[in-house]
Design a protein around this motif. Structure first.
Motif, PDB file in Angstrom:
ATOM      1  N   GLN A 185       0.847  -1.195   0.000  1.00 27.51           N
ATOM      2  CA  GLN A 185       0.000   0.000   0.000  1.00 27.51           C
ATOM      3  C   GLN A 185       0.883   1.246   0.000  1.00 27.51           C
ATOM      4  O   GLN A 185       1.837   1.332   0.758  1.00 27.51           O
ATOM      5  CB  GLN A 185      -0.888   0.008   1.242  1.00 27.51           C
ATOM      6  N   LEU A 186       0.528   2.198  -0.849  1.00 22.83           N
ATOM      7  CA  LEU A 186       1.245   3.461  -0.946  1.00 22.83           C
ATOM      8  C   LEU A 186       0.307   4.583  -0.533  1.00 22.83           C
ATOM      9  O   LEU A 186      -0.844   4.627  -0.963  1.00 22.83           O
ATOM     10  CB  LEU A 186       1.721   3.687  -2.389  1.00 22.83           C
ATOM     11  N   LEU A 187       0.799   5.472   0.310  1.00 21.60           N
ATOM     12  CA  LEU A 187       0.048   6.655   0.720  1.00 21.60           C
ATOM     13  C   LEU A 187       0.736   7.863   0.111  1.00 21.60           C
ATOM     14  O   LEU A 187       1.941   8.045   0.265  1.00 21.60           O
ATOM     15  CB  LEU A 187       0.037   6.782   2.246  1.00 21.60           C
ATOM     16  N   VAL A 188      -0.020   8.690  -0.603  1.00 18.04           N
ATOM     17  CA  VAL A 188       0.539   9.850  -1.298  1.00 18.04           C
ATOM     18  C   VAL A 188      -0.212  11.100  -0.862  1.00 18.04           C
ATOM     19  O   VAL A 188      -1.441  11.117  -0.828  1.00 18.04           O
ATOM     20  CB  VAL A 188       0.429   9.681  -2.837  1.00 18.04           C
ATOM     21  N   ASP A 189       0.542  12.154  -0.550  1.00 12.09           N
ATOM     22  CA  ASP A 189      -0.049  13.444  -0.193  1.00 12.09           C
ATOM     23  C   ASP A 189      -0.706  14.029  -1.442  1.00 12.09           C
ATOM     24  O   ASP A 189      -0.042  14.296  -2.441  1.00 12.09           O
ATOM     25  CB  ASP A 189       1.039  14.375   0.336  1.00 12.09           C
ATOM     26  N   ALA A 190      -2.005  14.233  -1.390  1.00 11.91           N
ATOM     27  CA  ALA A 190      -2.775  14.703  -2.547  1.00 11.91           C
ATOM     28  C   ALA A 190      -2.358  16.095  -3.010  1.00 11.91           C
ATOM     29  O   ALA A 190      -2.557  16.439  -4.180  1.00 11.91           O
ATOM     30  CB  ALA A 190      -4.262  14.692  -2.217  1.00 11.91           C
ATOM     31  N   ASP A 191      -1.794  16.899  -2.126  1.00 11.63           N
ATOM     32  CA  ASP A 191      -1.439  18.272  -2.472  1.00 11.63           C
ATOM     33  C   ASP A 191       0.035  18.457  -2.819  1.00 11.63           C
ATOM     34  O   ASP A 191       0.462  19.557  -3.164  1.00 11.63           O
ATOM     35  CB  ASP A 191      -1.794  19.204  -1.310  1.00 11.63           C
ATOM     36  N   ALA A 192       0.825  17.402  -2.722  1.00  7.43           N
ATOM     37  CA  ALA A 192       2.274  17.505  -2.934  1.00  7.43           C
ATOM     38  C   ALA A 192       2.658  17.184  -4.379  1.00  7.43           C
ATOM     39  O   ALA A 192       1.972  16.439  -5.075  1.00  7.43           O
ATOM     40  CB  ALA A 192       3.000  16.560  -1.988  1.00  7.43           C
ATOM     41  N   HIS A 193       3.768  17.756  -4.806  1.00  4.18           N
ATOM     42  CA  HIS A 193       4.377  17.469  -6.110  1.00  4.18           C
ATOM     43  C   HIS A 193       5.871  17.302  -5.907  1.00  4.18           C
ATOM     44  O   HIS A 193       6.467  18.006  -5.101  1.00  4.18           O
ATOM     45  CB  HIS A 193       4.132  18.604  -7.100  1.00  4.18           C
ATOM     46  N   LEU A 194       6.452  16.375  -6.639  1.00  5.69           N
ATOM     47  CA  LEU A 194       7.893  16.154  -6.617  1.00  5.69           C
ATOM     48  C   LEU A 194       8.323  16.075  -8.077  1.00  5.69           C
ATOM     49  O   LEU A 194       8.082  15.068  -8.746  1.00  5.69           O
ATOM     50  CB  LEU A 194       8.225  14.859  -5.874  1.00  5.69           C
ATOM     51  N   TRP A 195       8.896  17.151  -8.583  1.00  8.71           N
ATOM     52  CA  TRP A 195       9.210  17.242 -10.009  1.00  8.71           C
ATOM     53  C   TRP A 195      10.532  16.565 -10.329  1.00  8.71           C
ATOM     54  O   TRP A 195      11.483  16.631  -9.563  1.00  8.71           O
ATOM     55  CB  TRP A 195       9.241  18.698 -10.449  1.00  8.71           C
ATOM     56  N   GLY A 196      10.579  15.916 -11.477  1.00 10.70           N
ATOM     57  CA  GLY A 196      11.797  15.270 -11.935  1.00 10.70           C
ATOM     58  C   GLY A 196      11.494  14.226 -12.985  1.00 10.70           C
ATOM     59  O   GLY A 196      10.506  14.316 -13.718  1.00 10.70           O
ATOM     60  N   GLN A 197      12.344  13.199 -13.025  1.00  9.89           N
ATOM     61  CA  GLN A 197      12.214  12.111 -13.983  1.00  9.89           C
ATOM     62  C   GLN A 197      12.336  10.792 -13.252  1.00  9.89           C
ATOM     63  O   GLN A 197      13.039  10.692 -12.244  1.00  9.89           O
ATOM     64  CB  GLN A 197      13.320  12.195 -15.042  1.00  9.89           C
ATOM     65  N   MET A 198      11.650   9.772 -13.768  1.00  7.37           N
ATOM     66  CA  MET A 198      11.778   8.422 -13.229  1.00  7.37           C
ATOM     67  C   MET A 198      12.012   7.470 -14.376  1.00  7.37           C
ATOM     68  O   MET A 198      11.253   7.463 -15.342  1.00  7.37           O
ATOM     69  CB  MET A 198      10.519   8.023 -12.468  1.00  7.37           C
ATOM     70  N   ASP A 199      13.069   6.696 -14.292  1.00  7.68           N
ATOM     71  CA  ASP A 199      13.384   5.700 -15.307  1.00  7.68           C
ATOM     72  C   ASP A 199      12.483   4.496 -15.066  1.00  7.68           C
ATOM     73  O   ASP A 199      12.567   3.852 -14.013  1.00  7.68           O
ATOM     74  CB  ASP A 199      14.855   5.303 -15.205  1.00  7.68           C
ATOM     75  N   GLY A 200      11.614   4.203 -16.014  1.00  8.46           N
ATOM     76  CA  GLY A 200      10.659   3.116 -15.859  1.00  8.46           C
ATOM     77  C   GLY A 200      11.302   1.751 -15.741  1.00  8.46           C
ATOM     78  O   GLY A 200      10.779   0.871 -15.066  1.00  8.46           O
ATOM     79  N   ALA A 201      12.457   1.552 -16.386  1.00  9.85           N
ATOM     80  CA  ALA A 201      13.117   0.246 -16.359  1.00  9.85           C
ATOM     81  C   ALA A 201      13.849  -0.004 -15.044  1.00  9.85           C
ATOM     82  O   ALA A 201      13.721  -1.063 -14.443  1.00  9.85           O
ATOM     83  CB  ALA A 201      14.083   0.138 -17.531  1.00  9.85           C
ATOM     84  N   SER A 202      14.614   0.977 -14.595  1.00 12.71           N
ATOM     85  CA  SER A 202      15.426   0.787 -13.387  1.00 12.71           C
ATOM     86  C   SER A 202      14.753   1.309 -12.123  1.00 12.71           C
ATOM     87  O   SER A 202      15.113   0.918 -11.023  1.00 12.71           O
ATOM     88  CB  SER A 202      16.775   1.495 -13.548  1.00 12.71           C
ATOM     89  N   GLY A 203      13.795   2.222 -12.293  1.00 10.77           N
ATOM     90  CA  GLY A 203      13.164   2.838 -11.137  1.00 10.77           C
ATOM     91  C   GLY A 203      13.960   3.997 -10.567  1.00 10.77           C
ATOM     92  O   GLY A 203      13.576   4.571  -9.556  1.00 10.77           O
TER      93      GLY A 203
END
Length: 85
Positions: A17-35
């Motif tokens: 289960q993942l809990l995410v703050d609905a009002d937060a943003h974390l800008w950047g990039q995520m490599d889908g293969a390596s994570g």
């Protein structure tokens, strides 16, 4: 360039289960293969909300994702997880 990189792949697969703050943003990039995550302090044109990308990765690995208000988050962090094992 980003100021940090962290592997996410194994964590996404092991997240129940993942809990995410609905009002937060974390800008950047995520490599889908390596994570791998590259966090940017300021948003650029090619950036995505990494919190959304992490949530998508958890969903793709059969985890549950819940969006909560900042006040309901269990920590000050914009993201928290319950691991499967």
């Amino acid at each position: 360039m980003g100021d940090s990189e962290h592997p996410l792949g194994p964590q996404a697969r092991g997240t129940s289960q993942l809990l995410v703050d609905a009002d937060a943003h974390l800008w950047g990039q995520m490599d889908g293969a390596s994570g791998a995550i590259e966090h940017h302090v300021e948003r650029s044109k090619k950036d995505v909300d990494v919190l959304d990308a992490i949530a998508e990765s958890v969903l793709l690995h059969s985890g549950a994702v819940n969006s909560l208000s900042s006040a309901r988050m269990p920590t000050r962090s914009p993201i928290a997880a319950v691991l499967r094992w």
